[in-house]
Design a protein around this motif. Structure first.
Motif, PDB file in Angstrom:
ATOM      1  N   LEU A   1       0.831  -1.206   0.000  1.00 19.65           N
ATOM      2  CA  LEU A   1       0.000   0.000   0.000  1.00 19.65           C
ATOM      3  C   LEU A   1       0.867   1.258   0.000  1.00 19.65           C
ATOM      4  CD1 LEU A   1      -2.777  -0.992   2.584  1.00 19.65           C
ATOM      5  CD2 LEU A   1      -2.882  -1.132   0.081  1.00 19.65           C
TER       6      LEU A   1
ATOM      7  N   LYS B   1       1.148   4.143  -3.112  1.00 18.98           N
ATOM      8  CA  LYS B   1       0.991   5.580  -2.879  1.00 18.98           C
ATOM      9  C   LYS B   1       2.241   6.337  -3.321  1.00 18.98           C
ATOM     10  CE  LYS B   1      -2.259   5.792   1.023  1.00 18.98           C
ATOM     11  NZ  LYS B   1      -2.418   6.239   2.421  1.00 18.98           N
TER      12      LYS B   1
ATOM     13  N   LEU C   1      -7.303   4.107  -2.024  1.00 21.06           N
ATOM     14  CA  LEU C   1      -7.058   2.671  -2.045  1.00 21.06           C
ATOM     15  C   LEU C   1      -8.380   1.954  -2.255  1.00 21.06           C
ATOM     16  CD1 LEU C   1      -4.760   2.523   1.117  1.00 21.06           C
ATOM     17  CD2 LEU C   1      -4.022   2.681  -1.272  1.00 21.06           C
TER      18      LEU C   1
ATOM     19  N   SER D   1     -10.258  -1.771  -2.418  1.00 21.79           N
ATOM     20  CA  SER D   1     -10.165  -3.190  -2.101  1.00 21.79           C
ATOM     21  C   SER D   1     -11.489  -3.860  -2.459  1.00 21.79           C
ATOM     22  CB  SER D   1      -9.828  -3.390  -0.616  1.00 21.79           C
ATOM     23  OG  SER D   1     -10.827  -2.792   0.200  1.00 21.79           O
TER      24      SER D   1
ATOM     25  N   VAL E   1     -10.466   5.191   1.450  1.00 17.98           N
ATOM     26  CA  VAL E   1     -10.515   3.769   1.126  1.00 17.98           C
ATOM     27  C   VAL E   1     -11.942   3.415   0.728  1.00 17.98           C
ATOM     28  CG1 VAL E   1     -10.298   1.423   2.036  1.00 17.98           C
ATOM     29  CG2 VAL E   1      -8.633   3.177   2.682  1.00 17.98           C
TER      30      VAL E   1
ATOM     31  N   THR F   1      -7.224   6.747  -7.978  1.00 19.61           N
ATOM     32  CA  THR F   1      -6.906   5.483  -7.317  1.00 19.61           C
ATOM     33  C   THR F   1      -5.417   5.171  -7.411  1.00 19.61           C
ATOM     34  OG1 THR F   1      -9.103   4.649  -7.930  1.00 19.61           O
ATOM     35  CG2 THR F   1      -7.460   3.037  -7.218  1.00 19.61           C
TER      36      THR F   1
ATOM     37  N   CYS G   1      -4.098   2.259  -6.013  1.00 21.96           N
ATOM     38  CA  CYS G   1      -4.029   0.828  -6.321  1.00 21.96           C
ATOM     39  C   CYS G   1      -5.350   0.157  -6.014  1.00 21.96           C
ATOM     40  CB  CYS G   1      -2.900   0.143  -5.538  1.00 21.96           C
ATOM     41  SG  CYS G   1      -3.204  -0.006  -3.761  1.00 21.96           S
TER      42      CYS G   1
END
Length: 399
Positions: A116, A120, A128, A130, A165, A183, A185
């Motif tokens: 993470l 960044k 992030l 998920s 998130v 975003t 990741c």
């Protein structure tokens, strides 16, 4: 209750009000044994850790030999230590997508934390993304990307967690639009584990890869449970034909020793070297004994062609159990199975029967209606048939 169990309850910090309290005297191959000599089929394998079996002689020998040479000498990344170098080079040669640079840590949660931060740092972005019903660890950053809203039961007491998130639905093509140029990741398990073994539907991982490329986000695969042969390929990314930008490894990666890693291309990983220097640091990451154990386990998988037999072994379990009237369905990828009963109460009763009959299994964090089968990959066909017969006998008692 004997003295050891009393001391366990008094002095070993507990994770729940009701631990199993099964004392382990020794373990070998697919089994572990209590001091009284009771044998358990280990169908959890430390949650997909002991892929080459308990007390594998090749791994034990590697641990003993490396411990006699040297153990910890300096924080990670400063000295040239042969076990780290050899293992990193071997893993880099097997990973897809040019991920030639490996950063060793101590655990899966630490691998996720590092990934993470790396995303960044490389992208300069903060968001992030998920997946719902995902589990990536219990440290603050990893908990922040625990699948929402299902993870709120575990997260609420520890807020505030990381901001910016969001969670999207795994296997939902429409929700990929929520991945944007903000975003940094997207973190995903190629096969969702604690959701109850949810493989990707055809085309989903490819679409996820394309969307990340379109918006400039990095794709991070959590292969902590699926890596090292569990799904029938050395990495699930190879099985499903989609390469991430960063991969997180742990569990079986250490051959039974505590070891994790995140890996990426040099252009990505090198951003941790400056601005600031020591952008990520660990004291015990890549411990030489752990790396020696992990390398020995990998070499055992390769030399004995273990991974080639995984799909057939998983399919055998499925055939032996799927027709039982108590089984509502089986979800599977390689030797990672969720046997669905459709009812939590029946599952909890089954766990008690398993404990009595010498079967170690458990349920899933976000699915307490199915039990887990993830034994050592070295389990034999005879052991599969015998353990499946015991399972069926326990299922019979539920009817």
């Amino acid at each position: 209750m004997d003295i050891l169990r009393k001391q366990f309850l008094a002095h070993v910090a507990q994770t729940s009000p009701s631990p199993m309290l099964v004392e382990v005297e020794r373990a070998e191959g697919t089994f572990f044994y209590t001091p009284e000599g009771k044998r358990y089929y280990d169908l959890v394998a430390g949650v997909s850790v002991s892929n080459v079996g308990h007390a594998n002689p090749a791994v034990v020998r590697a641990v003993q030999e490396q411990a006699a040479r040297y153990m910890h000498v300096m924080v990670y990344g400063e000295l040239v230590e042969a076990p780290q170098v050899a293992y990193a080079a071997r893993i880099a040669g097997l990973l897809p997508g040019g991920m030639e640079c490996v950063y060793f840590v101590n655990s899966g949660a630490e691998a996720v934390e590092g990934a993470l931060k790396l995303a960044k740092r490389f992208t300069g972005r903060t968001e992030l993304v998920s997946m719902r019903r995902a589990y990536h660890g219990s440290t603050h950053g990893a908990m922040s990307v625990m699948g929402a809203p299902e993870g709120e039961e575990w997260k609420a007491a520890f807020r505030p967690l990381l901001p910016d998130v969001q969670a999207i639905e795994f296997n939902d093509f429409a929700e990929l639009e929520r991945i944007t140029t903000r975003t940094a990741c997207v973190l995903a398990e190629p096969v969702q584990g604690e959701a109850g073994v949810r493989p990707p539907v055809p085309g989903y991982l490819e679409a996820l890869r394309r969307r990340c490329d379109e918006v400039g986000a990095l794709l991070v695969f959590d292969e902590i449970q699926t890596g090292m042969g569990r799904t029938g390929a050395l990495f699930a990314s190879l099985k499903y034909g989609v390469a991430p930008d960063i991969v997180c490894l742990a569990k079986a990666f250490g051959g039974g020793m505590p070891l994790g890693a995140f890996a990426a291309r040099h252009e990505v990983m090198d951003t941790l070297r400056e601005g600031p220097v020591l952008g990520h640091i660990t004291t015990f990451g890549g411990h030489p004994v752990c790396c020696a154990a992990g390398l020995a386990a990998l070499e055992y998988l390769e030399e004995h062609d273990v991974v080639a037999g995984v799909e057939g072994k998983g399919a055998l379990y499925e055939r032996l159990l799927a027709d039982h009237p108590a089984v509502r369905g089986i979800r599977r990828s390689g030797l990672l199975l969720a046997v669905e009963l459709g009812d939590a109460g029946r599952l909890y009763r089954l766990m008690e029967l398993f404990k009595e009959r010498g079967i170690m299994s458990d349920w899933f964090l976000y699915c307490d209606t199915a039990f887990r089968i993830s034994p050592p990959l070295t389990i034999s066909e005879e052991e599969i048939r015998d353990s499946a017969a015991i399972i069926r006998g326990c299922l019979d008692e539920l009817r």
